[in-house]
Design a protein around this motif. Structure first.
Motif, short mmCIF file in Angstrom:
data_model
loop_
_atom_site.label_atom_id
_atom_site.label_comp_id
_atom_site.label_asym_id
_atom_site.label_seq_id
_atom_site.Cartn_x
_atom_site.Cartn_y
_atom_site.Cartn_z
N MET A 1 0.85 -1.20 0.00
CA MET A 1 0.00 0.00 0.00
C MET A 1 0.88 1.25 0.00
O MET A 1 1.76 1.40 0.86
N GLU A 21 -8.04 -0.76 -8.60
CA GLU A 21 -7.36 -1.91 -7.99
C GLU A 21 -7.76 -2.05 -6.52
O GLU A 21 -7.95 -3.16 -6.02
N LEU A 22 -7.87 -0.90 -5.84
CA LEU A 22 -8.24 -0.92 -4.43
C LEU A 22 -9.66 -1.45 -4.25
O LEU A 22 -9.92 -2.28 -3.35
N LYS A 23 -10.57 -1.02 -5.09
CA LYS A 23 -11.95 -1.51 -5.01
C LYS A 23 -12.01 -3.01 -5.24
O LYS A 23 -12.74 -3.73 -4.54
N ALA A 24 -11.24 -3.49 -6.21
CA ALA A 24 -11.21 -4.93 -6.48
C ALA A 24 -10.65 -5.70 -5.28
O ALA A 24 -11.15 -6.80 -4.94
N LYS A 25 -9.66 -5.13 -4.62
CA LYS A 25 -9.07 -5.78 -3.44
C LYS A 25 -10.06 -5.82 -2.29
O LYS A 25 -10.16 -6.83 -1.57
N ALA A 28 -12.60 -8.45 -2.90
CA ALA A 28 -12.03 -9.80 -2.77
C ALA A 28 -11.84 -10.21 -1.31
O ALA A 28 -11.50 -11.38 -1.05
N ASN A 29 -12.05 -9.28 -0.39
CA ASN A 29 -11.86 -9.58 1.04
C ASN A 29 -13.09 -9.16 1.85
O ASN A 29 -12.99 -8.37 2.80
N LEU A 137 -6.42 -2.01 2.88
CA LEU A 137 -7.60 -1.73 2.06
C LEU A 137 -7.94 -0.24 2.03
O LEU A 137 -8.97 0.15 1.50
#
Length: 447
Positions: A1, A21-25, A28-29, A137
């Motif tokens: 990060m 990318e952050l939204k996808a991460k 995913a969690n 995140l």
């Protein structure tokens, strides 16, 4: 990060790619349950926002059932300050209902997990903010601190959390818990990022009658080499676990190695802090929560008549901990007990403030624990009194209106972070950040 400092140098194209990318991460969690929702809007650096800070056109619910359906019609001052500085609110993060709790278990949206160990709490009430930053995140987040609700979850999740002097950050647009105690503050990956975000959100605001009207900045003058006199509190640690005592000893040695002068001082028994805080906070909460009646906004349960509608709406809309504090607040404000409880609490609060002023007469900072233990496992603080006592080291700072910063010092044998806090005199954020940066540099904490 990437850090906040680095993110502020990215181009719009780079930022938008990073936010995708952050939204996808985040998606995913989902098991962490740090975010309630994500709103990838604007071109600014993404900042996670606690669910009690107004963001125009967002659902803002303070983690409560009673505010489901409410859409914020305006921005909190801190949100306007963020956007004016090239940052943008990115997502709404979880919290204890109406900021009443120390574990983020009382949220309408379910509990948030600690990113270091899913069996343990992330702290509260800003647990979603701390977990998001701790899990990578979020670059940074805003939280609110009434009795330690930024500093304690920061300590439990291994990040930096800073509570400003009362009045330095506007409370306009913050869902109130206890109006004389609440402050919005930064939760970040490191001390320098906390200083940057603090500078952005702090300052004068005519919309907030409690605002101090001060606009000085700390980041341009950050100085980790400044030599300070720092008070330590040996007797104050008697109720702390060995993990906390070991981290405290480590921090003292690090401060000495950095050239600071260490002196011993005494604080008054923290049992007086607990008593004064919970009487004051619940009394103010009772008044602030009276507006949630289902008539003007939020959830409504229709009853047989107006009075029954009030009763049914509040009975179904508020959770157990909020109801408990409303009952306690009404009790201490009642005609037969006002003098015996509320007035005495205010006198005690004045004594607590005087005690700090005596210490700061000849020292620059105070080194203190944040919590008696590392993050407890879920269910360990299920008894209300156990939860209240977990705030023993943080609430005096709010009662006195002082600035304080929590930062990670070490890890225990289970790999859980141990955080401590530095406390400064009122409106001396510069010294607080200078000392904190020096301690962070000397400790060199590894995540």
């Amino acid at each position: 990060m990437i850090t906040l400092k680095k993110a502020l140098t990215l181009s719009t194209e780079e930022l938008n790619k990073f936010k995708d990318e952050l939204k996808a991460k985040i998606e995913a969690n989902p098991e962490l349950n740090a975010y309630i929702d994500v709103n990838n809007v604007g071109d600014g650096v993404p900042i996670a926002i606690k669910d009690n800070i107004q963001v125009k056109d967002w659902s803002v619910t303070s983690g409560s059932n009673i505010l489901q359906g409410y859409i914020a019609p305006y921005n909190a001052t801190v949100i306007d300050k963020l956007t004016n500085a090239g940052l943008s609110p990115f997502g709404r993060v979880n919290m204890d209902e109406f900021a009443m709790g120390s574990t983020t278990e009382s949220s309408f949206y379910g509990k948030t997990l600690n990113p270091i160990n899913a069996d343990r709490v992330p702290g509260g009430s800003s647990g979603g903010s701390a977990a998001a930053v701790g899990a990578g995140l979020a670059i940074a987040a805003l939280g609110s601190d009434t009795g330690g609700s930024i500093r304690q979850p920061a300590a439990f999740c291994g990040i930096v959390g800073m509570k400003p002097t009362y009045g330095r950050v506007s409370r306009y647009g913050l869902g109130a818990y206890a109006s004389s105690l609440d402050q919005i503050g930064p939760m970040t990956q490191n001390v320098e990022d906390a200083a940057i975000l603090y500078d952005i959100i702090s300052g004068s605001d005519e919309k907030d009658s409690t605002n101090a009207g001060r606009d000085e900045k700390v980041t341009p003058n950050l100085n980790a080499d400044r030599k300070l006199t720092i008070a330590v509190l040996p007797e104050y640690l008697k109720d702390a676990s060995q993990d906390i005592k070991d981290a405290y000893a480590k921090a003292i040695e690090a401060l000495k190695s950095a050239g600071h002068t260490i002196v011993e001082r005494e604080m008054m028994d923290a049992k007086f802090d607990i008593s004064a805080y919970y009487i004051t906070a619940t009394a103010e909460a009772t008044t602030n929560l009276a507006r949630y009646d289902g008539i003007r906004y939020g959830n409504r349960v229709d009853g047989k008549n107006l009075e029954d509608t009030f009763i049914q709406t509040r009975s179904n809309g508020f959770g157990d901990e909020v109801k408990r504090r409303i009952l306690l607040g009404n009790f201490v404000l009642s005609s037969g007990y006002y003098e015996a409880y509320y007035v005495k609490a205010q006198k005690t609060r004045h004594i607590i403030k005087d005690n700090f002023e005596r210490i700061f007469a000849d020292v620059d900072l105070i080194l203190s624990p944040v919590a008696p233990t590392v993050a407890p496992k879920f269910g360990e603080l299920s008894k209300p009194m156990d939860m209240y006592l977990s705030d023993i080291y943080t609430i005096s700072v709010n009662l006195a209106g002082l600035p304080a910063l929590s930062l990670p010092i070490s890890k225990n044998t289970d790999g859980m972070p141990v955080g401590l806090q530095l406390i400064a005199a009122a409106f001396d954020e510069q010294t607080l950040f200078d000392g904190s940066l020096s301690l962070e540099t000397a400790i060199n904490y590894q995540k």
